[in-house]
Motif scaffolding. Sequence first.
Motif, short mmCIF file in Angstrom:
data_model
loop_
_atom_site.label_atom_id
_atom_site.label_comp_id
_atom_site.label_asym_id
_atom_site.label_seq_id
_atom_site.Cartn_x
_atom_site.Cartn_y
_atom_site.Cartn_z
N ASN A 195 0.82 -1.21 0.00
CA ASN A 195 0.00 0.00 0.00
C ASN A 195 0.86 1.26 0.00
OD1 ASN A 195 -2.53 -1.17 -0.02
ND2 ASN A 195 -2.52 -1.47 2.19
N GLY A 196 2.13 1.12 0.23
CA GLY A 196 3.03 2.26 0.10
C GLY A 196 3.41 2.97 1.39
N GLY A 197 3.07 2.38 2.53
CA GLY A 197 3.41 3.03 3.81
C GLY A 197 4.89 3.02 4.10
N VAL A 198 5.51 1.87 3.97
CA VAL A 198 6.97 1.76 4.17
C VAL A 198 7.67 2.68 3.17
CG1 VAL A 198 8.96 0.24 3.94
CG2 VAL A 198 6.89 -0.60 5.06
N ILE A 290 4.67 -12.93 -0.31
CA ILE A 290 3.87 -11.77 -0.72
C ILE A 290 4.73 -10.54 -0.98
CG2 ILE A 290 1.98 -10.22 -0.07
CD1 ILE A 290 0.89 -12.61 1.65
N TYR A 291 5.63 -10.23 -0.06
CA TYR A 291 6.41 -9.00 -0.16
C TYR A 291 7.89 -9.26 -0.43
CZ TYR A 291 2.34 -6.97 2.19
OH TYR A 291 1.08 -6.58 2.52
N THR A 292 8.47 -10.05 0.48
CA THR A 292 9.93 -10.10 0.54
C THR A 292 10.55 -10.84 -0.65
OG1 THR A 292 9.66 -11.97 2.06
CG2 THR A 292 9.99 -9.84 3.03
#
Length: 327
Positions: A195-198, A290-292
Motif C-alpha cells: 500500500n506504500g506506507g513503508v 507476498i512482499y519479501t
Amino acid sequence: MDILEKIEELPRIELGSLPTPIERLQNFEKKLGVNNIYIKRDDLTGLGPGGNKIRSLEFILGEAVSQNCDTIIVAGPLQSNLCTLAACSCAKAGLKCITVHNGENPERAEGNLLLNKLLNVESHYLGNIPSKERNKYADELKVLLKEEGLSPYVIENGATTGMGAMGYVSAILEMKKQVDELNIPLKSIYAPGGNGGVAAGLIYGNALFGFPFEINIISVEYDKRTLAGEIKKVFDQLDVILATPLQYEISDICNIIDDYRGEDWGVNTKESEEMVHTFPQLEGIFIENIYTSKVLAGMEDLAQLGKLQEGSCYLHTGGLGSLFSQY
Ligand SMILES: *Cc1c(COP(=O)(O)O)cnc(C)c1O
C-alpha cells in the motif's frame, strides 16, 4: 522548530528492539556477482514474528495511548501481518485488541492465525467480503464499543497512514547513524511497496535528512502510477504531522519499479517462488511469498541486467508468521 525535535515530540511507545542489525549478505552477493550487498534486518524488530509493522505501531499506538484509548481495532485478511503484530503490541502495551478479518475462521489455525489464537485476541470473521466492507465493519464496531463505554481506536488503511509511515521516516535516521558508525559503503535501499506506507516513510525521511541513500521501491501489487498515488496521499499526511511541506515530486526522489509484481498481490512469479527456497539456503534467513520474495527476485534480475550497484541494501520487512500458511 527543528525537525528532530518535532519528531521527538510525537506520541510514541517503545515496542521494537531497535536498531535492527545491518549485515552483509556474503553468499547472496556471490550469487548476484555484485559486491557489498547488505540486509537491514527489520524482520528482527523484536515482537512476535517481527517485521516492519512494529515501527509503524510505535507511532500509531502512541497516538492511541495519547488519546486515552483502551481498545485497538485492526482489520486485515486472515494472514495479515499487521493484525498479529498489532495484537502482540497491544499485549505489551496493555491494550485490548480486536482483529477483524475478511475470510472464514478455518478449522486449523495456521501461520498468523495460530499466533492470534495463542494471544487470545478477540477475532471477528466476516466471510469472503471485499476489504472495503471489512473496513466499514471495523468503523461500525468502533461506534458500538463507544456506546458500551470503551475508548476504541481503529488502525486505518493497513497502517499506511502518516503516523504509520513515521516509523520509516525515523528508520532513515537510524540507518544513517548505523552506516556512519559501521563505516560501510551502503548507498542504496531496496524495499517492497504494497500500500506504500513503508515506501512513503523511507522516501520522505530520505529527503528530509539530506538524501543519504537512493531509495528503490519494488511494487508487489500496483503499477507504478497507482503506487506513486498511494505514496503521495501518505506524503500529504506527513506534511501535516511534521508541518514541513516536502517540495519534491516523488518520481524525482526515488525509483518505483513495477516489473516484478507478477499477476497480483500474493501471487508468486516463477523467480520469486524460487527465491523463497534459495535465499534461506544461502543465508539462513527466511522470506515469504507476498512482499519479501519479490524484492529479492527483483534485485537478482537487476544484478543480471548490470543495474544493481555495489552497496545495495535489502530491507527485510518480515512476514514470517504468514510463511507457515503458505506451503
Ligand atoms: C505490510 C508489509 C509490507 C509493506 O507494506 P506497505 O503497505 O507498502 O507499507 C512489507 N512487508 C511485509 C512483510 C508486510 O507485512
